[in-house]
Design an enzyme around this catalytic site. Structure first.
Site, PDB file in Angstrom:
ATOM      1  N   SER A  12      16.137  20.152  63.774  1.00  0.00           N
ATOM      2  CA  SER A  12      16.211  21.235  64.552  1.00  0.00           C
ATOM      3  C   SER A  12      17.507  21.152  65.423  1.00  0.00           C
ATOM      4  CB  SER A  12      14.952  21.395  65.503  1.00  0.00           C
ATOM      5  OG  SER A  12      14.995  20.302  66.397  1.00  0.00           O
ATOM      6  N   ARG A  13      18.073  20.098  65.693  1.00  0.00           N
ATOM      7  CA  ARG A  13      19.462  19.792  66.759  1.00  0.00           C
ATOM      8  C   ARG A  13      19.853  18.576  66.263  1.00  0.00           C
ATOM      9  NH1 ARG A  13      14.757  18.733  70.519  1.00  0.00           N
ATOM     10  NH2 ARG A  13      15.094  16.620  71.453  1.00  0.00           N
ATOM     11  N   VAL A  62       5.576  13.964  63.088  1.00  0.00           N
ATOM     12  CA  VAL A  62       5.583  13.035  61.931  1.00  0.00           C
ATOM     13  C   VAL A  62       4.670  11.858  62.130  1.00  0.00           C
ATOM     14  CG1 VAL A  62       7.867  13.565  60.966  1.00  0.00           C
ATOM     15  CG2 VAL A  62       7.555  11.822  62.822  1.00  0.00           C
ATOM     16  N   ASN A  88      14.796  11.143  60.117  1.00  0.00           N
ATOM     17  CA  ASN A  88      15.847  11.250  61.542  1.00  0.00           C
ATOM     18  C   ASN A  88      15.126  11.391  62.590  1.00  0.00           C
ATOM     19  OD1 ASN A  88      18.573  12.220  62.864  1.00  0.00           O
ATOM     20  ND2 ASN A  88      17.247  13.965  63.027  1.00  0.00           N
ATOM     21  N   SER A 140      19.723   2.645  64.424  1.00  0.00           N
ATOM     22  CA  SER A 140      20.576   2.664  65.344  1.00  0.00           C
ATOM     23  C   SER A 140      21.279   1.120  65.455  1.00  0.00           C
ATOM     24  CB  SER A 140      19.790   3.021  66.789  1.00  0.00           C
ATOM     25  OG  SER A 140      20.579   2.725  67.863  1.00  0.00           O
ATOM     26  N   TYR A 153      12.480   1.304  71.937  1.00  0.00           N
ATOM     27  CA  TYR A 153      13.330   2.026  70.578  1.00  0.00           C
ATOM     28  C   TYR A 153      14.089   0.984  69.976  1.00  0.00           C
ATOM     29  CZ  TYR A 153      17.339   5.240  69.249  1.00  0.00           C
ATOM     30  OH  TYR A 153      18.266   5.660  68.664  1.00  0.00           O
ATOM     31  N   LYS A 157      13.673   0.571  65.838  1.00  0.00           N
ATOM     32  CA  LYS A 157      14.704   0.773  64.887  1.00  0.00           C
ATOM     33  C   LYS A 157      15.144  -0.445  64.178  1.00  0.00           C
ATOM     34  CE  LYS A 157      15.928   5.133  65.934  1.00  0.00           C
ATOM     35  NZ  LYS A 157      15.755   6.036  64.940  1.00  0.00           N
ATOM     36  N   ILE A 186      26.585   8.613  69.653  1.00  0.00           N
ATOM     37  CA  ILE A 186      26.673   9.922  69.309  1.00  0.00           C
ATOM     38  C   ILE A 186      26.718  11.021  70.036  1.00  0.00           C
ATOM     39  CG2 ILE A 186      26.472  11.392  67.491  1.00  0.00           C
ATOM     40  CD1 ILE A 186      27.423   8.770  66.460  1.00  0.00           C
TER      41      ILE A 186
HETATM   42  P1  NAI Z   1      17.753  14.719  69.434  1.00  0.00           P
HETATM   43  O1  NAI Z   1      16.850  14.136  70.465  1.00  0.00           O
HETATM   44  O2  NAI Z   1      18.743  15.556  69.522  1.00  0.00           O
HETATM   45  O3  NAI Z   1      16.879  15.141  68.215  1.00  0.00           O
HETATM   46  C1  NAI Z   1      15.422  14.614  67.658  1.00  0.00           C
HETATM   47  C2  NAI Z   1      15.052  15.513  66.668  1.00  0.00           C
HETATM   48  O4  NAI Z   1      13.852  14.776  66.390  1.00  0.00           O
HETATM   49  C3  NAI Z   1      14.633  16.902  67.328  1.00  0.00           C
HETATM   50  O5  NAI Z   1      14.828  17.664  66.165  1.00  0.00           O
HETATM   51  C4  NAI Z   1      13.116  16.743  67.412  1.00  0.00           C
HETATM   52  O6  NAI Z   1      12.448  17.930  67.265  1.00  0.00           O
HETATM   53  C5  NAI Z   1      12.812  15.682  66.443  1.00  0.00           C
HETATM   54  N1  NAI Z   1      11.557  15.099  66.774  1.00  0.00           N
HETATM   55  C6  NAI Z   1      11.247  14.339  67.806  1.00  0.00           C
HETATM   56  N2  NAI Z   1       9.861  13.642  67.837  1.00  0.00           N
HETATM   57  C7  NAI Z   1       9.368  14.193  66.548  1.00  0.00           C
HETATM   58  C8  NAI Z   1       8.317  14.121  66.041  1.00  0.00           C
HETATM   59  N3  NAI Z   1       7.120  13.488  66.554  1.00  0.00           N
HETATM   60  N4  NAI Z   1       7.800  14.645  64.837  1.00  0.00           N
HETATM   61  C9  NAI Z   1       8.865  15.356  64.230  1.00  0.00           C
HETATM   62  N5  NAI Z   1      10.075  15.512  64.816  1.00  0.00           N
HETATM   63  C10 NAI Z   1      10.174  15.111  66.048  1.00  0.00           C
HETATM   64  O7  NAI Z   1      18.215  13.077  68.922  1.00  0.00           O
HETATM   65  P2  NAI Z   1      19.724  12.929  68.178  1.00  0.00           P
HETATM   66  O8  NAI Z   1      20.503  12.261  68.909  1.00  0.00           O
HETATM   67  O9  NAI Z   1      20.084  14.004  67.232  1.00  0.00           O
HETATM   68  O10 NAI Z   1      18.979  11.491  67.100  1.00  0.00           O
HETATM   69  C11 NAI Z   1      18.640  11.615  66.004  1.00  0.00           C
HETATM   70  C12 NAI Z   1      18.290  10.447  65.249  1.00  0.00           C
HETATM   71  O11 NAI Z   1      19.485   9.541  65.509  1.00  0.00           O
HETATM   72  C13 NAI Z   1      17.098   9.455  66.008  1.00  0.00           C
HETATM   73  O12 NAI Z   1      16.398   8.996  65.341  1.00  0.00           O
HETATM   74  C14 NAI Z   1      17.989   8.700  67.223  1.00  0.00           C
HETATM   75  O13 NAI Z   1      17.010   7.727  67.362  1.00  0.00           O
HETATM   76  C15 NAI Z   1      19.318   8.384  66.047  1.00  0.00           C
HETATM   77  N6  NAI Z   1      20.421   7.860  66.951  1.00  0.00           N
HETATM   78  C16 NAI Z   1      20.964   8.440  67.827  1.00  0.00           C
HETATM   79  C17 NAI Z   1      21.824   8.256  68.348  1.00  0.00           C
HETATM   80  C18 NAI Z   1      22.783   8.789  69.419  1.00  0.00           C
HETATM   81  O14 NAI Z   1      23.685   8.371  70.017  1.00  0.00           O
HETATM   82  N7  NAI Z   1      22.473  10.143  69.737  1.00  0.00           N
HETATM   83  C19 NAI Z   1      22.536   6.750  68.114  1.00  0.00           C
HETATM   84  C20 NAI Z   1      21.669   6.049  67.490  1.00  0.00           C
HETATM   85  C21 NAI Z   1      20.716   6.506  66.605  1.00  0.00           C
END
Ligand code: NAI
Length: 245
Positions: A12-13, A62, A88, A140, A153, A157, A186
């Protein structure tokens, strides 16, 4: 990837949305799963449709195995056979280990690691029957380097990397690839909440000296999900500006 069907959790985002849009631009029809914010999911669906994709958003936690199974069934019923699964969805609940509650530890493992397992378990029988499919798990660099304040976390990961390598070995002979992408720092909602001092400290650890974009991660995912990567399995591709070398 014309006509392939992709399922992206947490689409979603942020990074998940960028992955979904990139896969749509590559010709996939895309379903996203999201936790709660319907408006954000609807915005992603509009972007996917603009890119020429058939699109579907399903609210699904999930961490709930039965809900994950039901979501996979619904995507197949509405869009057709899933060819690409991107795990993701992720959450953070940071805090120093000595003060971290069991609840906060478990909640992060439940979504980030068990959630990916649930999705993989639901998709694998379908992929095996068709002798095709690609799975990309978003881990990550925290899981590779460790990160103070992220015992939950980083464990989740690191666990995802073990899961990736194990499933890769289990299904390699069935024409299914399983890989991980490890983003560094990111620009998303997850990092937007950081204060200036933490942001500067984070950036100082990146040799390229800049924060990455969700699209940088999406490009790597799209490659690993494509036929161009058909001889790559069990790999962890870092997208981190050199943060962990
Ligand atoms: P975000 O917080 O912007 O988005 C998270 C997404 O996961 C949202 O769409 C939310 O609805 C969904 N979500 C959360 N809990 C859920 C659940 N129980 N069931 C289904 N969907 C669920 O996060 P972002 O930054 O876009 O991160 C995406 C992935 O990348 C994550 O796995 C995060 O750990 C990983 N990541 C992010 C980094 C960063 O710097 N932003 C760095 C390294 C990894």
């Amino acid at each position: 990837m014309k006509g392939k069907i992709a399922l992206v959790t947490g689409g979603s985002r942020g990074i998940g949305r960028a992955i979904a849009v990139k896969l749509a631009q590559e010709g996939c029809d895309v379903a996203i799963l999201y936790a709660g914010r319907k408006e954000a999911a609807d915005e992603t669906v509009a972007l996917l449709e603009q890119a020429g994709s058939r699109a579907l958003a399903i609210q699904c936690n999930v961490a709930d195995g039965a809900a994950a199974e039901a979501a996979v069934r619904e995507v197949e019923a509405q869009l057709g056979p899933i060819a690409v699964l991107v795990n993701n969805a992720g959450i953070v609940r940071d805090g120093l280990a000595m003060r971290m509650s069991s609840e906060d530890f478990r909640a992060v493992l439940d979504v980030n690691l068990t959630g990916a397992f649930h999705m993989i378990r639901a998709c694998l029988p379908l992929f095996i029957r068709r002798r095709a499919g690609s799975i990309v798990n978003i881990t990550s660099v925290s899981g590779m380097m460790g990160n103070p304040g992220q015992a939950n976390y980083a464990s989740s990961k690191a666990g995802l990397i073990g899961l990736t390598k194990t499933i890769a070995r289990e299904v390699a002979s069935r024409g299914i690839t399983v890989n991980a992408v490890a983003p560094g720092f990111i620009e998303t909602d997850m990092t937007a909440g950081m204060n200036e001092a933490a942001l500067q400290k984070g950036l100082a650890a990146v040799p390229m000296g800049r924060i990455g974009k969700p699209e940088d991660v999406a490009n790597a995912v799209s490659f690993l999900a494509s036929d161009a990567a058909s001889y790559i399995t069990g790999c962890v591709l870092k997208v981190d500006g050199g943060m962990y070398i």
